[in-house]
Motif scaffolding. Sequence first.
Motif, PDB file in Angstrom:
ATOM      1  N   TRP A  26       1.353  -1.393   0.146  1.00  0.00           N
ATOM      2  CA  TRP A  26      -0.429  -0.296  -0.143  1.00  0.00           C
ATOM      3  C   TRP A  26       0.928   1.102   0.505  1.00  0.00           C
ATOM      4  N   GLN A  30       1.123   4.786  -2.763  1.00  0.00           N
ATOM      5  CA  GLN A  30       1.408   6.051  -2.243  1.00  0.00           C
ATOM      6  C   GLN A  30       1.951   7.278  -2.288  1.00  0.00           C
ATOM      7  N   LYS A  33       2.021   7.576  -5.877  1.00  0.00           N
ATOM      8  CA  LYS A  33       1.459   8.896  -6.376  1.00  0.00           C
ATOM      9  C   LYS A  33       1.732  10.572  -5.853  1.00  0.00           C
ATOM     10  N   ALA A  35       1.329  10.472  -2.391  1.00  0.00           N
ATOM     11  CA  ALA A  35       0.727  10.755  -1.197  1.00  0.00           C
ATOM     12  C   ALA A  35       0.685  11.907  -0.680  1.00  0.00           C
TER      13      ALA A  35
END
Length: 318
Positions: A26, A30, A33, A35
């Motif tokens: 996960w 992230q 991206k 994030a």
Amino acid sequence: MTRTANDGRLRMTILGGYLGSGKTTWLRHQLFKGAFGHTHILVNEAAETPVDDTLLSAQATGITMLAGGCACCTGKADLIAALRSIIDTRSREHSDNRKIDQIVLETSGLADPAAILSAIREDSVLVHHIRVAEIIVLVDASNAADQLATEHLSRLQIEAADRIIVTKADAVSPPQLATVVATAKQLNPAANIEAAVKGQPFALDDLPDAKPIDLPDLIGDSAPITPTRITIGPDVDWATFSVWLSALLFARGDDLVRVKGVIDTPAGPLLLQTVRKSVQPPELLPPEVTRNENQVVFIGRSYTSQDLQRSLEYFTHA
């Protein structure tokens, strides 16, 4: 999204979840991206042989490995020292040109996020420089029912969360997924609940009505969960090792909660991961981001590294 606290403290996210919940997968997505912005990652592994940091270093601004103890207890002093080092480095940089604007701590699957939060708040230095903005806890949809029924720690992790992400959401039926979501809501009604598949968002719309799992009272675990490791010698090929591991999981899958490591194969370094009796599809890794090939970490109860090493050697030469 603001990356630093309004009072000047460095924003920190604690990423928790039980063994095999998919925290590294996960987090990799992230980071890819963007994030978390310019992020320093702290990876805490209970085992002395790290694996997860090799999978995250390509996307992180900086990375620190905390191995050999959980950050909530035996590894707490190392965590405090690492965080103090980060803020010291940050304070020496020019205020308009700071490369790090957030910290993400990926905890060991055996860690209690609430205890880590308390440790930071109780430290006389860190409390003035770091703000824990969010505790994110991942829950493995395919193993949640067994984990929550038998492992008190898995419940504590969910109860500590600000945001719960149910992972492997496509591995179970909609009624099963709805039951896991309902159980998480019962354990922590205040948390936001999402779902993901291999790091990508998964919609929870149109789930059927479901009741939470009827969880038994747990006073304590029958035996502590501990990490150990074995070395796969050059005389053990991938085919032999995979057959041995399959037999081991069939016989001891309830005791071996988690297995992970990097195995050298003719095709290249292969990331191996299991959760109880379930073997995840192996992932071929780029050679330049790997290390500790042929060392496999076993996390579970009621065995020793000597037991496992002897078993593998006997199987190999039988």
